[in-house]
Design an enzyme around this catalytic site. Structure first.
Site, PDB file in Angstrom:
ATOM      1  CG  ASP A 191      -2.252   0.670   0.969  1.00 52.65           C
ATOM      2  OD1 ASP A 191      -2.234   1.908   0.851  1.00 52.65           O
ATOM      3  OD2 ASP A 191      -3.287  -0.011   0.873  1.00 52.65           O
ATOM      4  CG  HIS A 223      -5.531   3.166   1.489  1.00 49.89           C
ATOM      5  ND1 HIS A 223      -5.111   2.102   0.733  1.00 49.89           N
ATOM      6  CD2 HIS A 223      -6.866   3.169   1.431  1.00 49.89           C
ATOM      7  CE1 HIS A 223      -6.178   1.492   0.233  1.00 49.89           C
ATOM      8  NE2 HIS A 223      -7.255   2.121   0.640  1.00 49.89           N
ATOM      9  CB  SER A 226      -9.875   0.264   0.520  1.00 51.13           C
ATOM     10  OG  SER A 226      -9.091   0.606  -0.565  1.00 51.13           O
TER      11      SER A 226
END
Ligand SMILES: *[C@@H]1O[C@H](CO)[C@@H](O)[C@H](O)[C@H]1NC(C)=O
Length: 821
Positions: free
Chosen positions: A195, A233, A405
């Site tokens: 990520d 994230h 996600s």
């Protein structure tokens, strides 16, 4: 004299090492990826090309990266192209002398480029529907408190982590707490979060951070720390998997497991780095959680490059000590744009577990994509809430993590728990277990099929939502599956115009038991179809795959925003819907051109691949690494496939109750099924002479009473009458013969064990959107699809799911989010 010499030597050394010390970046250098055969040393190649050897590409054997300063690359490029041409022609020693520089040992080459094509799967359009919550159920709150006290969970956010234990919509959670109470908390399992980095200094992550499995590919540095303002994230995903049970924020699914960070999303990267990233530390990292992919804009159709594909197979074959790395991918957030996870080469890979989303009410969040490659769903944002997890910062938490996600890492966390009790599970065992234990989601407007192994499959929810408890229980006693086998059909030539509108062009291929025996193939898991369709507007196309046992996979669906004038080029679609079948029988691909407009196209050819468990484990070899030429073929060499095409006539479906309680029923088909009205037309297996496309009207001067399109054979009208009368007689005889064989076959199929089951396709349509469509259901006897073709006219066969193309894969509720997640 000597002094000046040594000074000169020194300065030479200095300048050359200075050049070495200057960072080699794309600003100053060009980069190449080369695959070398065993005999060719990378040092030798570097010398011969005048290039710098950057090192092996990740864990890919024989693959190396080289660099050259700008301006020096063009000669190398033309040399590599020359070698490519040579390889293509075949290196016949009679035609070519062996090169003295040994560069014949270069098996493959690619000039690398930085690409910014991978995007985090954070929804742009949020689902802001807030459901009516009854408020927390007192018993559930008590139970949650008891669990927390039994497990010594003092994390303040735990009560808000409804995905772990939902006190309001009771039962709408991942059912994980029972596993923890058995002492299964993910010990010994590492999940790598591929990520934008991971805050290893967060008090909620640092004790579970696994440094050896971590790397920053964007900065080429060992510590993948978030650096950009929106590098949050990965940290949030990491918290979902393994936030420490320690009084900070909440806890992860596998709170005693480890997380590694692999940073790739914060800057453009090349294929070599991407390939290296998904194999990074693949003996210690067990799971790779990937909440990203090509854009979810309903216009993109993109697959990873060959290097990345190879890395993925390398991970499957060599990772985790040969058990295979577990790749988990977020399905994608483009549902509101008609996007479908089969247009994404990561989510539609057989090697990845594709995870869609479900909101806290158990409803479909408007962003979550559907596709036949989707295996399961897990909870995420929607219904007025999102996932509560760790954030970047020492003790920062967030309640706003969402999109598919956030669903992917939760499935990864469940897998970590299963691997902690059964580290020997292979990548395919993990997929089997998820399929076996997930709970079907019964939602309004969703089409569910009962598969021959008794599972419910839906394109929107796959095999259902992850139930961690049953997943882990089943894992404990799971018998490992035999190694993977595969069957590949020849290329099947169609080359026919696709009719527009409610029609379709169907092509058939029969897989026989001999073919499967030859392939050491026992039982089906994944199916892939690689196909070529030329079309001036890609978004108009849709593709259906019908299996021998009646299961329908919507391989592709129409996309209103996809104006690409390309059609499909060697694109591979995937389906998990046929899992557990034998694979034997007739497979049908139906291509539709759903829009009546100026855009037309031709269905060129296709190829069927069946992937499954081998019959004889001992003789089964692992699949070789993919090659860039795997799909190369000459259309002239392709076998003619049986093709059928008939105009559509609207049929009125029999009204059926569609209460969810009676979704898949085991009852005999009703008599409302259409009886055969025309001559049964059983699709024949492909034969070389079978050439539907060649039927061309013969031009003749009309010195005849016959309609001009019929040939006159140059005979007198009298003789013509005789010829045609004979033809008619022969036809009648053939039809009679056909009916005879049809009845015989039908009787045989009646005695087929598959007859015991049947399934029903329910197709609830959104009344608001499709005013004319009521709710309706269809029944078809599962074991008889082959025969079912015969029982129906082609009109029905081709039109049966016309409406389905339009409705279940589109999300009608499109709302603007009021906050950014
Ligand atoms: C959830 O876990 C419990 C054990 O904690 C188990 O009894 C139950 O069957 C599981 N599934 C559901 C849907 O509750």
């Amino acid at each position: 004299m000597r002094l000046t010499k040594s000074i000169a030597a020194l300065s030479l050394l200095f300048t050359s090492s200075l050049a070495e010390l200057l960072p080699r970046s794309y600003d100053t250098h060009d980069f190449f990826a080369l695959h070398l055969d065993d005999s060719l040393k990378p040092e030798h190649v570097a010398e011969a090309l005048g290039a710098h050897h950057e090192g092996q590409i990740g864990s890919l054997p024989g693959h190396h990266k080289f660099s050259l300063p700008h301006g020096q690359a063009s000669t190398v490029e033309s040399l590599l192209n020359e070698l490519k041409v040579r390889r293509k022609r075949g290196s016949d020693p009679a035609l070519y002398d062996k090169r003295e520089d040994g560069l014949d040992g270069i098996l493959w080459s690619q000039k690398l480029a930085l690409k910014d094509r991978l995007h985090k799967r954070v929804p742009i359009e949020l689902d802001s529907r807030t459901g009516q919550s009854p408020g927390p159920a007192p018993e559930a709150v008590d139970r949650q408190k008891l669990i927390a006290s039994n497990l010594a969970i003092k994390d303040p956010e735990f009560q808000k982590q409804w995905h772990l234990f939902n006190t309001e919509q009771v039962g709408n959670d991942l059912n994980v707490t029972g596993v923890w109470l058995e002492g299964i908390t993910g010990k010994g399992v590492v999940t790598a979060i591929v990520d934008d980095g991971l805050d290893m200094y967060s008090n909620d992550l640092k004790d579970n951070y696994f440094a050896e499995g971590s790397w920053d590919f964007n900065e080429n540095y060992q510590e993948p720390k978030p650096l950009l303002f929106d590098d949050k994230h990965g940290t949030r995903c990491a918290g979902e998997v393994a936030a420490v049970r320690n009084g900070v924020c909440g806890v992860g699914m596998a709170y005693d497991g480890k997380v590694a960070g692999i940073r790739i999303l914060s800057k453009p990267i090349d294929d070599a780095d991407e390939a290296a990233s998904i194999n990074y530390g693949f003996q210690q990292n067990h799971i790779y959680s990937c909440s990203w992919g090509p854009r979810d804009d309903g216009q993109t159709m993109e697959a990873p490059g060959i290097l990345v594909k190879r890395a993925m197979v390398n991970g499957i074959v060599n990772g985790r000590d040969g058990k295979g790395s577990i790749y988990v991918f977020a399905a994608g957030n483009g549902a509101a744009h008609d996007d479908n996870c089969n247009f994404d080469g990561y989510t539609n890979s057989i090697y990845s577990v594709t995870v869609g989303a479900l909101d806290r009410f158990g409803n479909h969040p408007s962003y979550s994509e559907a596709c036949s490659a989707q295996l399961v769903v897990a909870y995420s944002s929607g219904g007025g809430d999102a996932i509560h997890t760790t954030d970047v910062g020492t003790e920062t938490c967030t309640g706003a993590h969402g999109g598919t996600s956030a669903a992917g890492p939760l499935a990864a966390g469940a897998i970590a728990l299963a691997l902690s009790v059964r580290p020997d599970l292979t990548w395919r065992d993990v997929q089997y277990l998820l399929l076996e234990t997930s709970i079907p989601v019964h939602a309004e407007g969703d089409e569910v099929q009962l598969t021959p192994i008794g599972k419910e499959f839906s394109h929107q929810y796959g095999y259902g939502k992850v139930d961690t408890y049953s997943f882990v229980q089943k894992a404990k006693e799971w018998e490992l599956v035999k190694p993977q086998a595969w069957y590949t059909s020849p290329w099947l030539r169609v080359q026919q115009e696709i009719p527009q509108g409610e029609q379709g062009l169907a092509s058939y291929f029969e897989v026989t038991s001999d073919m499967l025996k030859e392939a050491n193939f026992d039982k089906l898991e994944h199916v892939t179809v690689t196909m070529n369709v030329e079309h001036t507007r890609r978004g108009d196309l849709s593709v259906e795959l019908r299996g021998p046992q009646g299961i329908v996979s919507h391989l592709s669906t129409a996309r209103r925003g996809d104006n690409a004038p390309t059609g499909y080029e060697d694109w591979t679609f995937m389906s998990v819907a046929h899992w557990g079948e034998s694979g034997e029988g007739v497979w049908t691909v139906i291509v539709k051109d759903t829009a009546v407009n100026e855009h037309h196209g031709v269905f060129t050819d296709w190829r069927l691949n069946l992937w499954g468990a081998s019959a004889d484990a001992a003789s089964q070899q692992p699949h070789p690494l993919p090659d860039e030429h795997d799909d190369d073929h000459n259309i002239e060499d392709a076998v003619y496939a049986t093709v059928s095409i008939k105009p559509h006539t609207k049929t009125t479906p029999a009204p059926t109750a569609t209460d969810h309680a009676e979704r898949p029923v085991n009852q005999k088909p009703t008599n409302t099924e259409a009886k055969p009205t025309a001559t049964p037309e059983v699709p024949t297996p492909i034969e070389d002479e079978e050439t539907a496309p060649t039927a061309e009207p013969t031009e003749t001067a009309s010195s005849s009473f016959l309609p001009s399109f019929l040939p006159t054979f140059g005979a007198t009208p009298h003789t013509q009458v005789w010829i045609y009368a004979s033809i008619v007689l022969i036809l009648i005889f053939c039809i009679a013969l056909g009916v005879y064989f049809y009845v015989q076959r039908r009787n045989r199929l009646r005695n087929n064990p598959h007859d015991d089951y049947e399934f029903e396709i329910i197709d609830d349509e959104d009344d608001a959107q499709v005013p004319l469509a009521g709710r309706r259901g269809r029944r078809r006897r599962g074991g008889e699809l082959y025969n079912a073709f015969a029982e129906e006219s082609d009109e029905e066969l081709l039109s049966e799911n016309d409406d389905d193309d339009e409705v279940p894969f589109r999300d009608h509720l499109r709302e603007k989010g009021d906050s950014e997640i």
